[in-house]
Design a protein around this motif. Structure first.
Motif, mmCIF file in Angstrom:
data_model
loop_
_atom_site.group_PDB
_atom_site.id
_atom_site.type_symbol
_atom_site.label_atom_id
_atom_site.label_comp_id
_atom_site.label_asym_id
_atom_site.label_seq_id
_atom_site.Cartn_x
_atom_site.Cartn_y
_atom_site.Cartn_z
ATOM 1 N N LEU A 1 4.180 3.530 -2.162
ATOM 2 C CA LEU A 1 3.090 2.561 -2.208
ATOM 3 C C LEU A 1 1.789 3.307 -2.466
ATOM 4 N N THR A 2 0.788 2.587 -2.953
ATOM 5 C CA THR A 2 -0.544 3.166 -3.099
ATOM 6 C C THR A 2 -1.333 2.746 -1.856
ATOM 7 N N VAL A 3 -1.700 3.731 -1.058
ATOM 8 C CA VAL A 3 -2.286 3.404 0.241
ATOM 9 C C VAL A 3 -3.753 2.986 0.159
ATOM 10 N N CYS A 4 -4.346 2.989 -1.058
ATOM 11 C CA CYS A 4 -5.732 2.516 -1.165
ATOM 12 C C CYS A 4 -5.812 0.994 -1.176
ATOM 13 N N VAL A 5 -4.756 0.320 -1.634
ATOM 14 C CA VAL A 5 -4.826 -1.147 -1.696
ATOM 15 C C VAL A 5 -3.624 -1.846 -1.048
ATOM 16 N N SER A 6 -2.464 -1.208 -1.057
ATOM 17 C CA SER A 6 -1.265 -1.889 -0.571
ATOM 18 C C SER A 6 -1.226 -1.896 0.946
ATOM 19 N N ARG A 7 -0.440 -2.822 1.484
ATOM 20 C CA ARG A 7 -0.442 -3.034 2.929
ATOM 21 C C ARG A 7 0.972 -3.294 3.411
ATOM 22 N N ALA A 8 1.124 -3.435 4.717
ATOM 23 C CA ALA A 8 2.425 -3.802 5.283
ATOM 24 C C ALA A 8 2.556 -5.313 5.253
ATOM 25 N N LYS A 9 3.767 -5.773 4.942
ATOM 26 C CA LYS A 9 4.006 -7.209 5.049
ATOM 27 C C LYS A 9 4.245 -7.590 6.503
ATOM 28 N N GLY A 10 4.856 -6.672 7.235
ATOM 29 C CA GLY A 10 5.153 -6.950 8.647
ATOM 30 C C GLY A 10 4.158 -6.244 9.558
ATOM 31 N N LYS A 11 4.624 -5.890 10.726
ATOM 32 C CA LYS A 11 3.726 -5.306 11.729
ATOM 33 C C LYS A 11 3.695 -3.787 11.684
ATOM 34 N N THR A 12 4.688 -3.160 11.028
ATOM 35 C CA THR A 12 4.717 -1.688 10.989
ATOM 36 C C THR A 12 5.175 -1.175 9.638
ATOM 37 N N LEU A 13 4.761 0.048 9.369
ATOM 38 C CA LEU A 13 5.146 0.726 8.139
ATOM 39 C C LEU A 13 5.260 2.217 8.482
ATOM 40 N N SER A 14 6.331 2.862 8.024
ATOM 41 C CA SER A 14 6.476 4.298 8.270
ATOM 42 C C SER A 14 6.247 5.056 6.976
#
Ligand code: FES
Length: 321
Positions: free
Chosen positions: A305-318
């Motif tokens: 993922l590109t961490v400047c714009v993308s996000r988690a759909k749920g509550k956590t992301l590793s």
């Protein structure tokens, strides 16, 4: 954590007016050292007056180590990068520049390539034309512009590309009068790859016209995020687990993952901060991603993922950081 690339100081050796509102900038090492060769389609980040950092495609010959060349359209309504270059940068100025990075690579499997440029989108495609000419590969270049006065690098392109492969299409500001993109891309031959870059209406037309092409034969680069940016959408909060360091970071509703990581004192390489360049691409190991970039292909999105714009759909992301 990936290594942050080392920037260098380059001097503006020449500025040339290329077309209406478009100037080219030649960058050299101030001490005369050779620059690294770059891959066709690559871009650099320039640290401009006023603390502005902007990405620009390299438009020159990838094998030419004497200088790097960019072309910039002056856009008064933009976020200020093109104005800083046009209005403040002069010959002899020294500018901090990142290493060249490629998010618009060429395929080595193409039997024929179609390069399709809209306006200033010619810049990465011109470097590709250099590469294709140098390797003797089969290709055609279509350059869509308002009129002859809007064509950048016209003389260089005419000298570089054989006339039967170089096609200028002028629409006088009305796309319906210009190149019929749908007709051009209607019937893809096996082995043909498509590369396109231009303003948003042009990008949409190319995307629609190539929608039936095999995914891995279509390559494109946005130089500006489409106007309704997904990152403008409401955003929820979530936790990011940095697997290598063991840290858990909270990402607030109006915060990007990059910003949340920076607040811990760590750095992730970034450039456009708009999901356009791929500089901040990170592998994720767990969780579901809300991809909001314009650069990753479907395969890459399964693990990056590109961490400047993308996000988690749920509550956590590793993340693999
Ligand atoms: S910094 Fe360019 S895609 Fe994230």
């Amino acid at each position: 954590m990936s290594t942050v690339p080392v920037n260098k100081q380059l001097m503006v050796q020449a500025i040339r007016r290329q077309a209406k509102g478009i100037c080219s900038y030649e960058l050299v090492d101030p001490d005369g050292h050779a620059l690294e060769p770059f891959e066709a389609g690559a871009h650099i980040d320039m640290h401009l007056p006023g603390g502005i950092v902007r990405s620009y495609s390299l438009a020159g010959d990838p094998k030419d180590q004497t200088h790097w060349l960019i072309g910039v359209l002056r856009e008064p309504a933009s976020r200020g990068g093109s104005l800083a270059l046009h209005d403040k940068v002069r010959v002899g100025d020294v500018i901090e520049v990142s290493p060249a990075r490629n998010a618009f690579s060429m395929s080595s499997n193409a039997t024929h390539s179609i390069l399709l440029a809209g306006g200033i989108g010619i810049t990465p495609l011109k470097s590709m034309a250099h590469e294709l000419v140098a390797t003797g590969a089969s290709f055609e270049l279509h350059y869509c512009a308002r009129g002859p006065g809007n064509v950048a690098f016209a003389n260089e392109l005419k000298a570089l590309v054989p006339p039967e492969r170089l096609h200028f299409h002028f629409d006088d500001g009305e796309p319906s009068k210009g190149l019929d993109i749908a007709a051009l891309l209607n019937d893809p031959s096996p082995g043909t790859h498509l590369y396109y870059c231009g303003p948003s209406g042009f990008m949409n037309a190319c995307a629609e016209a190539s929608s039936l092409w095999a995914n891995d034969t279509v390559h494109f680069e946005h130089f500006k995020a489409p106007e309704s940016q997904p990152s403008d959408l409401p955003e929820g909060s979530f936790e990011v687990h940095l697997v290598k360091s063991g840290e858990v970071i909270h990402v607030g509703p109006d915060q990007t993952i990059v910003r949340a990581i920076e607040l811990t004192g760590r750095r992730v390489p970034t450039s456009c901060l708009s999901g356009l360049c791929g500089a901040c691409k990170v592998t994720y190991l767990d969780g579901e991603v809300d991809h909001r970039d314009y650069i990753l292909n479907d395969d890459e999105k399964t693990h990056c993922l590109t961490v400047c714009v993308s996000r988690a759909k749920g509550k956590t992301l590793s993340l693999d950081l």
